[in-house]
Design a protein around this motif. Structure first.
Motif, PDB file in Angstrom:
ATOM      1  N   MET A  18       0.835  -1.208   0.000  1.00 38.03           N
ATOM      2  CA  MET A  18       0.000   0.000   0.000  1.00 38.03           C
ATOM      3  C   MET A  18       0.870   1.259   0.000  1.00 38.03           C
ATOM      4  O   MET A  18       0.532   2.250  -0.642  1.00 38.03           O
ATOM      5  N   LEU A  19       1.983   1.216   0.700  1.00 41.30           N
ATOM      6  CA  LEU A  19       2.911   2.350   0.711  1.00 41.30           C
ATOM      7  C   LEU A  19       3.486   2.567  -0.694  1.00 41.30           C
ATOM      8  O   LEU A  19       3.547   3.704  -1.178  1.00 41.30           O
ATOM      9  N   TYR A  20       3.897   1.475  -1.373  1.00 41.14           N
ATOM     10  CA  TYR A  20       4.395   1.589  -2.743  1.00 41.14           C
ATOM     11  C   TYR A  20       3.323   2.156  -3.674  1.00 41.14           C
ATOM     12  O   TYR A  20       3.612   3.009  -4.525  1.00 41.14           O
ATOM     13  N   ILE A  21       2.101   1.696  -3.539  1.00 32.57           N
ATOM     14  CA  ILE A  21       1.002   2.193  -4.378  1.00 32.57           C
ATOM     15  C   ILE A  21       0.785   3.678  -4.131  1.00 32.57           C
ATOM     16  O   ILE A  21       0.599   4.456  -5.078  1.00 32.57           O
ATOM     17  N   ILE A  23       3.015   5.858  -3.069  1.00 37.64           N
ATOM     18  CA  ILE A  23       4.165   6.592  -3.624  1.00 37.64           C
ATOM     19  C   ILE A  23       4.052   6.676  -5.146  1.00 37.64           C
ATOM     20  O   ILE A  23       4.245   7.751  -5.738  1.00 37.64           O
ATOM     21  N   ILE A  24       3.713   5.574  -5.799  1.00 39.55           N
ATOM     22  CA  ILE A  24       3.570   5.571  -7.258  1.00 39.55           C
ATOM     23  C   ILE A  24       2.446   6.507  -7.688  1.00 39.55           C
ATOM     24  O   ILE A  24       2.572   7.257  -8.657  1.00 39.55           O
ATOM     25  N   THR A  25       1.332   6.501  -6.949  1.00 41.92           N
ATOM     26  CA  THR A  25       0.222   7.398  -7.258  1.00 41.92           C
ATOM     27  C   THR A  25       0.651   8.855  -7.131  1.00 41.92           C
ATOM     28  O   THR A  25       0.316   9.691  -7.978  1.00 41.92           O
ATOM     29  N   ALA A  26       1.404   9.179  -6.097  1.00 40.67           N
ATOM     30  CA  ALA A  26       1.886  10.554  -5.912  1.00 40.67           C
ATOM     31  C   ALA A  26       2.831  10.964  -7.034  1.00 40.67           C
ATOM     32  O   ALA A  26       2.757  12.091  -7.547  1.00 40.67           O
ATOM     33  N   VAL A  27       3.697  10.055  -7.456  1.00 43.41           N
ATOM     34  CA  VAL A  27       4.629  10.357  -8.549  1.00 43.41           C
ATOM     35  C   VAL A  27       3.856  10.580  -9.847  1.00 43.41           C
ATOM     36  O   VAL A  27       4.111  11.535 -10.592  1.00 43.41           O
ATOM     37  N   ILE A  28       2.876   9.729 -10.143  1.00 43.78           N
ATOM     38  CA  ILE A  28       2.076   9.882 -11.357  1.00 43.78           C
ATOM     39  C   ILE A  28       1.302  11.196 -11.326  1.00 43.78           C
ATOM     40  O   ILE A  28       1.258  11.919 -12.329  1.00 43.78           O
TER      41      ILE A  28
END
Length: 159
Positions: A18-21, A23-28
């Motif tokens: 969930m943390l990776y998701i 972070i990826i969402t924030a980057v996108i």
């Protein structure tokens, strides 16, 4: 104990996923925001250039009329006369063909002061922002022709 350890690992793996998701969402989201901002800046810049080209076309058209008049030709056709000034409001054909920026020009030629003031406007497709570029040119007569003596780009306006 083995069972509790497995559940604990699964819970930890879920939290990490969930943390990776997140972070990826924030980057996108950041990349999309930057791309949209860059697109707006690029469109505004292109509209500003179109407005400048329209203003330059106004200068060129007025200068051609000054020179036509100096050579004794029929000048100022299509221009509106007001004592010593001539006005032209137009959409230059060459600029308007296929352009999404809707360029327009406005030129005022003062035959007494030998001064041309031209404004070019263009609409930026992003946000429908109107950008205006203003040019002021003074002329000097050399023989049977007029030449540009000074050229001033006034600050661009955004409305």
């Amino acid at each position: 104990m083995n069972r509790d350890s497995a559940k604990s690992r699964q819970g930890f793996a879920l939290a990490v996923a969930m943390l990776y998701i997140a972070i990826i969402t924030a980057v996108i989201a950041s990349v999309v925001s930057l791309v949209l901002a860059e697109r707006r800046i690029t469109q505004d810049s292109a509209a500003r250039v179109q407005a400048l080209y329209a203003a330059e076309a106004g200068i060129d058209l007025a200068l051609a009329q000054f020179n036509r008049e100096a050579r004794g030709g029929a000048a100022w056709r299509g221009w509106t006369r007001d004592q010593e000034t001539y006005r032209l409001n137009a959409t230059p054909d060459i600029l308007g063909q296929g352009s999404t920026f809707q360029p327009k020009l406005s030129a005022v030629a003062d035959t007494r002061a030998l001064k041309i003031t031209a404004s070019g406007t263009a609409v930026s497709p992003v946000g429908s922002v109107v950008l205006t570029q203003n040019l002021v040119v003074t002329l000097q007569k050399q023989g049977q022709a007029y030449r540009i003596r000074t050229w001033e780009v006034q600050s661009a306006q955004r409305t």
